[in-house]
Design a protein around this motif. Structure first.
Motif, PDB file in Angstrom:
ATOM      1  N   VAL A  67      -1.154  -7.473  -4.138  1.00 10.93           N
ATOM      2  CA  VAL A  67      -0.326  -6.826  -5.157  1.00 10.93           C
ATOM      3  C   VAL A  67      -0.936  -5.499  -5.592  1.00 10.93           C
ATOM      4  O   VAL A  67      -2.159  -5.297  -5.498  1.00 10.93           O
ATOM      5  CB  VAL A  67      -0.148  -7.780  -6.375  1.00 10.93           C
ATOM      6  CG1 VAL A  67      -1.468  -8.046  -7.070  1.00 10.93           C
ATOM      7  CG2 VAL A  67       0.907  -7.289  -7.351  1.00 10.93           C
ATOM      8  N   ALA A  68      -0.081  -4.607  -6.069  1.00 12.77           N
ATOM      9  CA  ALA A  68      -0.498  -3.342  -6.686  1.00 12.77           C
ATOM     10  C   ALA A  68       0.351  -3.142  -7.935  1.00 12.77           C
ATOM     11  O   ALA A  68       1.521  -3.548  -7.977  1.00 12.77           O
ATOM     12  CB  ALA A  68      -0.292  -2.180  -5.729  1.00 12.77           C
TER      13      ALA A  68
ATOM     14  N   GLY B 194      -3.476  -0.833 -11.342  1.00 16.66           N
ATOM     15  CA  GLY B 194      -4.206  -1.839 -10.574  1.00 16.66           C
ATOM     16  C   GLY B 194      -4.009  -1.568  -9.098  1.00 16.66           C
ATOM     17  O   GLY B 194      -2.921  -1.732  -8.567  1.00 16.66           O
ATOM     18  N   GLN B 195      -5.045  -1.104  -8.442  1.00 19.69           N
ATOM     19  CA  GLN B 195      -4.947  -0.714  -7.043  1.00 19.69           C
ATOM     20  C   GLN B 195      -4.572  -1.902  -6.158  1.00 19.69           C
ATOM     21  O   GLN B 195      -4.806  -3.057  -6.520  1.00 19.69           O
ATOM     22  CB  GLN B 195      -6.257  -0.093  -6.587  1.00 19.69           C
ATOM     23  CG  GLN B 195      -6.545   1.216  -7.283  1.00 19.69           C
ATOM     24  CD  GLN B 195      -7.779   1.905  -6.746  1.00 19.69           C
ATOM     25  OE1 GLN B 195      -8.455   1.425  -5.859  1.00 19.69           O
ATOM     26  NE2 GLN B 195      -8.069   3.064  -7.307  1.00 19.69           N
ATOM     27  N   PRO B 196      -3.997  -1.620  -4.977  1.00 16.19           N
ATOM     28  CA  PRO B 196      -3.600  -2.701  -4.074  1.00 16.19           C
ATOM     29  C   PRO B 196      -4.784  -3.577  -3.692  1.00 16.19           C
ATOM     30  O   PRO B 196      -5.890  -3.091  -3.463  1.00 16.19           O
ATOM     31  CB  PRO B 196      -3.086  -1.957  -2.834  1.00 16.19           C
ATOM     32  CG  PRO B 196      -2.733  -0.587  -3.306  1.00 16.19           C
ATOM     33  CD  PRO B 196      -3.683  -0.294  -4.428  1.00 16.19           C
ATOM     34  N   GLY B 197      -4.533  -4.873  -3.638  1.00 20.06           N
ATOM     35  CA  GLY B 197      -5.567  -5.800  -3.217  1.00 20.06           C
ATOM     36  C   GLY B 197      -5.180  -7.237  -3.501  1.00 20.06           C
ATOM     37  O   GLY B 197      -4.158  -7.527  -4.105  1.00 20.06           O
ATOM     38  N   PHE B 198      -6.036  -8.119  -3.044  1.00 21.90           N
ATOM     39  CA  PHE B 198      -5.880  -9.544  -3.312  1.00 21.90           C
ATOM     40  C   PHE B 198      -6.432  -9.844  -4.698  1.00 21.90           C
ATOM     41  O   PHE B 198      -7.355  -9.180  -5.167  1.00 21.90           O
ATOM     42  CB  PHE B 198      -6.618 -10.372  -2.255  1.00 21.90           C
ATOM     43  CG  PHE B 198      -6.010 -10.260  -0.891  1.00 21.90           C
ATOM     44  CD1 PHE B 198      -4.877 -11.006  -0.569  1.00 21.90           C
ATOM     45  CD2 PHE B 198      -6.539  -9.411   0.063  1.00 21.90           C
ATOM     46  CE1 PHE B 198      -4.296 -10.901   0.683  1.00 21.90           C
ATOM     47  CE2 PHE B 198      -5.967  -9.305   1.315  1.00 21.90           C
ATOM     48  CZ  PHE B 198      -4.842 -10.044   1.631  1.00 21.90           C
TER      49      PHE B 198
ATOM     50  N   ASP C  51       0.832  -1.217   0.000  1.00 19.70           N
ATOM     51  CA  ASP C  51       0.000   0.000   0.000  1.00 19.70           C
ATOM     52  C   ASP C  51       0.859   1.256   0.000  1.00 19.70           C
ATOM     53  O   ASP C  51       0.616   2.195  -0.776  1.00 19.70           O
ATOM     54  CB  ASP C  51      -0.918   0.025   1.228  1.00 19.70           C
ATOM     55  CG  ASP C  51      -1.957  -1.071   1.231  1.00 19.70           C
ATOM     56  OD1 ASP C  51      -2.268  -1.641   0.164  1.00 19.70           O
ATOM     57  OD2 ASP C  51      -2.480  -1.361   2.336  1.00 19.70           O
ATOM     58  N   ASP C  52       1.875   1.283   0.877  1.00 24.37           N
ATOM     59  CA  ASP C  52       2.744   2.456   0.987  1.00 24.37           C
ATOM     60  C   ASP C  52       3.496   2.725  -0.317  1.00 24.37           C
ATOM     61  O   ASP C  52       3.579   3.870  -0.777  1.00 24.37           O
ATOM     62  CB  ASP C  52       3.753   2.280   2.119  1.00 24.37           C
ATOM     63  CG  ASP C  52       3.119   2.264   3.497  1.00 24.37           C
ATOM     64  OD1 ASP C  52       1.930   2.649   3.631  1.00 24.37           O
ATOM     65  OD2 ASP C  52       3.811   1.842   4.454  1.00 24.37           O
TER      66      ASP C  52
END
Length: 133
Positions: free
Chosen positions: A111-112, A96-100, A81-82
């Motif tokens: 991953v992001a 692609g935003q952070p997430g599973f 995220d950071d």
């Protein structure tokens, strides 16, 4: 297996301004730099793969290959995220935003995805994001 990764840039100063804070957050430092290239890694341990951004040596403009990506493996989902937020703040573009991504990579892979200012695709990934939030 990987010795180093190299991506092209059209503006080395801009590339350094983008990558310096990201690698600092990952605990890596600048290793080598001249008017053509900058690299990051662990100056004291040459077994740690290095990352380079450079003007192409053939003097043609840098271009981005579709399907090419460098993934930086980190220990926690919060670090993903950071790094994602930092990349966006430093001139990167969201891919692609952070997430599973359980449908593709299982239920632990966090991953992001971003593009650097030259369009090179990067990912920040935690392989066990549920245990390491």
């Amino acid at each position: 297996m990987i010795g180093y990764t190299m991506v092209g840039t059209r503006d080395l100063k801009r590339a350094k301004d983008f990558y310096n804070p990201l690698f600092d957050t990952m605990g890596l430092s600048p290793c080598y730099e001249n008017e053509q290239v900058a690299s990051w890694g662990d100056r004291d341990d040459e077994t740690v793969p290095r990352f380079f951004s450079c003007y192409p040596y053939d003097e043609n403009p840098a271009n981005v290959g579709n399907g090419a990506m460098t993934t930086f493996r980190v220990q926690t989902a919060s670090l993903v995220d950071d790094l994602y937020e930092q990349a966006i703040q430093c001139g990167g573009r969201e891919e692609g935003q952070p997430g599973f991504r359980p449908e593709r990579y299982g239920d632990k892979f966090y991953v992001a995805y971003v593009r650097d200012p030259d369009g090179n695709k990067l990912a920040f990934a935690c392989y066990d994001g549920r245990s390491n939030p």
